[in-house]
Design a protein around this motif. Structure first.
Motif, mmCIF file in Angstrom:
data_model
loop_
_atom_site.group_PDB
_atom_site.id
_atom_site.type_symbol
_atom_site.label_atom_id
_atom_site.label_comp_id
_atom_site.label_asym_id
_atom_site.label_seq_id
_atom_site.Cartn_x
_atom_site.Cartn_y
_atom_site.Cartn_z
ATOM 1 N N ARG A 158 95.202 79.102 107.065
ATOM 2 C CA ARG A 158 97.000 79.337 107.166
ATOM 3 C C ARG A 158 97.382 80.643 106.239
ATOM 4 O O ARG A 158 97.860 80.363 105.187
ATOM 5 C CB ARG A 158 96.925 78.123 106.608
ATOM 6 C CG ARG A 158 97.701 76.903 107.674
ATOM 7 C CD ARG A 158 97.779 75.033 107.170
ATOM 8 N NE ARG A 158 98.121 74.876 108.247
ATOM 9 C CZ ARG A 158 98.940 74.165 108.872
ATOM 10 N NH1 ARG A 158 100.540 74.668 109.437
ATOM 11 N NH2 ARG A 158 98.471 73.244 109.463
ATOM 12 N N ARG A 159 96.715 81.245 106.095
ATOM 13 C CA ARG A 159 96.526 82.746 105.738
ATOM 14 C C ARG A 159 96.614 83.919 106.399
ATOM 15 O O ARG A 159 95.838 83.766 107.673
ATOM 16 C CB ARG A 159 95.248 83.094 103.992
ATOM 17 C CG ARG A 159 94.445 82.895 104.745
ATOM 18 C CD ARG A 159 93.717 82.495 103.260
ATOM 19 N NE ARG A 159 92.589 81.659 102.832
ATOM 20 C CZ ARG A 159 92.095 80.727 102.613
ATOM 21 N NH1 ARG A 159 91.252 81.378 102.555
ATOM 22 N NH2 ARG A 159 92.200 79.521 102.344
ATOM 23 N N LEU A 160 96.764 85.333 106.112
ATOM 24 C CA LEU A 160 96.805 86.271 106.484
ATOM 25 C C LEU A 160 95.949 87.109 106.531
ATOM 26 O O LEU A 160 95.215 87.680 107.226
ATOM 27 C CB LEU A 160 98.096 87.338 105.990
ATOM 28 C CG LEU A 160 99.213 87.295 107.235
ATOM 29 C CD1 LEU A 160 99.655 88.086 106.311
ATOM 30 C CD2 LEU A 160 99.336 87.009 108.701
ATOM 31 N N TYR B 170 96.201 87.232 100.900
ATOM 32 C CA TYR B 170 95.450 86.385 100.574
ATOM 33 C C TYR B 170 96.119 84.929 99.998
ATOM 34 O O TYR B 170 94.967 83.985 100.074
ATOM 35 C CB TYR B 170 93.862 86.245 99.763
ATOM 36 C CG TYR B 170 93.252 87.493 100.161
ATOM 37 C CD1 TYR B 170 93.019 87.952 101.233
ATOM 38 C CD2 TYR B 170 93.168 89.164 99.121
ATOM 39 C CE1 TYR B 170 91.820 89.238 101.495
ATOM 40 C CE2 TYR B 170 92.225 89.598 99.236
ATOM 41 C CZ TYR B 170 91.889 89.906 100.505
ATOM 42 O OH TYR B 170 90.815 91.018 100.920
ATOM 43 N N ALA B 171 97.154 84.835 100.631
ATOM 44 C CA ALA B 171 97.667 83.486 100.294
ATOM 45 C C ALA B 171 97.803 82.430 100.926
ATOM 46 O O ALA B 171 97.704 82.607 101.942
ATOM 47 C CB ALA B 171 99.452 84.036 99.727
ATOM 48 N N ASP B 172 97.645 81.026 100.571
ATOM 49 C CA ASP B 172 97.478 79.974 101.631
ATOM 50 C C ASP B 172 99.266 79.693 101.742
ATOM 51 O O ASP B 172 100.273 79.519 100.509
ATOM 52 C CB ASP B 172 96.826 78.933 100.928
ATOM 53 C CG ASP B 172 95.762 79.400 101.048
ATOM 54 O OD1 ASP B 172 95.178 79.112 102.270
ATOM 55 O OD2 ASP B 172 95.090 79.139 100.034
ATOM 56 N N PHE B 173 99.311 79.416 103.044
ATOM 57 C CA PHE B 173 100.323 79.276 103.654
ATOM 58 C C PHE B 173 101.385 77.830 103.747
ATOM 59 O O PHE B 173 100.890 77.368 104.811
ATOM 60 C CB PHE B 173 101.161 80.181 104.850
ATOM 61 C CG PHE B 173 102.565 80.542 105.062
ATOM 62 C CD1 PHE B 173 103.074 81.049 103.839
ATOM 63 C CD2 PHE B 173 102.933 80.851 106.225
ATOM 64 C CE1 PHE B 173 104.652 81.067 103.611
ATOM 65 C CE2 PHE B 173 104.206 81.246 106.214
ATOM 66 C CZ PHE B 173 104.949 81.514 105.410
ATOM 67 N N TYR B 174 101.753 77.449 102.774
ATOM 68 C CA TYR B 174 102.657 75.460 103.178
ATOM 69 C C TYR B 174 104.253 75.984 103.949
ATOM 70 O O TYR B 174 104.325 75.983 103.148
ATOM 71 C CB TYR B 174 102.457 75.097 101.630
ATOM 72 C CG TYR B 174 102.170 73.686 101.975
ATOM 73 C CD1 TYR B 174 100.843 73.190 102.171
ATOM 74 C CD2 TYR B 174 103.575 72.815 101.980
ATOM 75 C CE1 TYR B 174 101.511 71.847 102.584
ATOM 76 C CE2 TYR B 174 103.711 71.412 102.141
ATOM 77 C CZ TYR B 174 102.542 70.535 102.397
ATOM 78 O OH TYR B 174 102.230 69.264 102.228
ATOM 79 N N ILE B 175 104.185 74.819 104.926
ATOM 80 C CA ILE B 175 105.180 74.702 105.031
ATOM 81 C C ILE B 175 106.239 73.525 104.956
ATOM 82 O O ILE B 175 105.213 72.280 105.120
ATOM 83 C CB ILE B 175 105.820 74.825 106.227
ATOM 84 C CG1 ILE B 175 104.487 76.266 107.068
ATOM 85 C CG2 ILE B 175 107.140 75.434 107.122
ATOM 86 C CD1 ILE B 175 105.362 77.300 106.489
#
Lengths: 204, 204
Positions: A158-160, B170-175
């Motif tokens: 879940r990252r770009l 590069y961040a992980d994305f949490y919803i």
């Protein structure tokens, strides 16, 4: 909340080839060749749906720090894909740093878009810092790539990972947990259904 | 896959205030004031866990195109939050365009970081294009904000909406699907647990 139409530009991050190979007891580098057929299937799907532009994260300058058999394998898979979609009429643009790393010299001619079919932007030897550094001379280096509406990533991350940071600013981000070689048309159908339900505010 | 430690820098997108208000039959602008207490609770939580740096998406230059009662309300909520965390020892930095739009003049002194506690970067009257345009003069305007490891967004939206594009690469994305005023500590606990399970490759 109005439902939205089709995305005008979709980004694809086909991740998980190496994990897929390892899961089948194969050497990591053998995963990439199994990503070509899914790529062509998705290309045809986008064409038939009528998506005007797609961008694919093929490989980055950082990826070229991997072991040589892997580099050779992903480069070869990307070249095969590029040749085949060109043969099938894609309007190809190759975006990446041709002055260092492993930009494929055979694709130099695609630094300007060729053809008039569906726009396909392939990121090869791409590096987000290289892209943004173009601003120092007037505009980002990927200035021929339009803003993304939707990004679909396979492999669960879940990252770009540095994928087109400027074009991604307002994109909706959809994750498929399956690895890329296990692509099914249903993945993209689901992504499009989900996309149509998202509200688009652009900060307004 | 090694488990990772705590994120060094977490970005927060506290979205959903207006939808929360509407869901309670309140005027949209009343949602913002209910975001202050959750913000302080999360601030204390980050401090006690030992997160070194956090960034909060307060409002953008685009947001200042909203109706005046909303602008007044989110600006006021952000100011109250900024004052209170300063009082509680945050090392505050306010990042935003002070030359146009609605940058709060009272916060001009925080254009350089103040204090030595947990670093808190508040994006106010922020605009990603304004940020990147700094490259034309040498570096992005948010150069004092470090790279993000984790971004947590409330309100269900799966997009960055222009949030710190360079630091987010590069961040992980949490919803979190809940709206921001419904913040619970469990949201952030879950985000941290999830973060620790993610593989970090940085393209290698």
């Amino acid at each position: 909340m109005a439902t939205r139409s089709l995305p005008k530009h979709v980004g694809f991050i086909p991740d998980g080839n190496r994990r897929w190979a390892v899961g089948r007891g194969l050497p990591k580098e053998q995963g990439y060749q199994f990503g070509i057929e899914p790529g062509l299937a998705l290309f045809e799907m986008c064409k038939s749906i009528g998506i005007p532009e797609v961008s694919v994260y093929c490989f980055t300058q950082d990826n070229t720090k991997r072991p040589p058999p892997q580099i050779q394998a992903f480069r070869s898979a990307c070249m095969t894909f590029a040749e085949e979609i060109t043969r099938r009429g894609a309007a190809l643009l190759v975006v990446g740093n041709e002055n260092s790393g492993l930009f494929p010299p055979e694709l130099r001619t695609f630094r300007a878009r060729q053809g008039s079919g569906m726009k396909v932007n392939l990121l090869m030897n791409y590096d987000w810092e290289w892209d943004l550094s173009g601003l120092r001379e007037g505009s980002i280096r990927s200035h021929d790539v339009s803003r993304l509406d939707l990004i679909v990533r396979w492999g669960g991350g879940r990252r770009l990972s540095g994928f087109l940071p400027v074009q991604s600013v307002y994109a909706d981000f959809y994750i498929v947990d399956d690895y890329w070689p296990d692509f099914k048309p249903d993945h993209f159908d689901q992504a499009l259904s989900w996309f149509r339900e998202q509200d688009q505010t652009l900060g307004g």
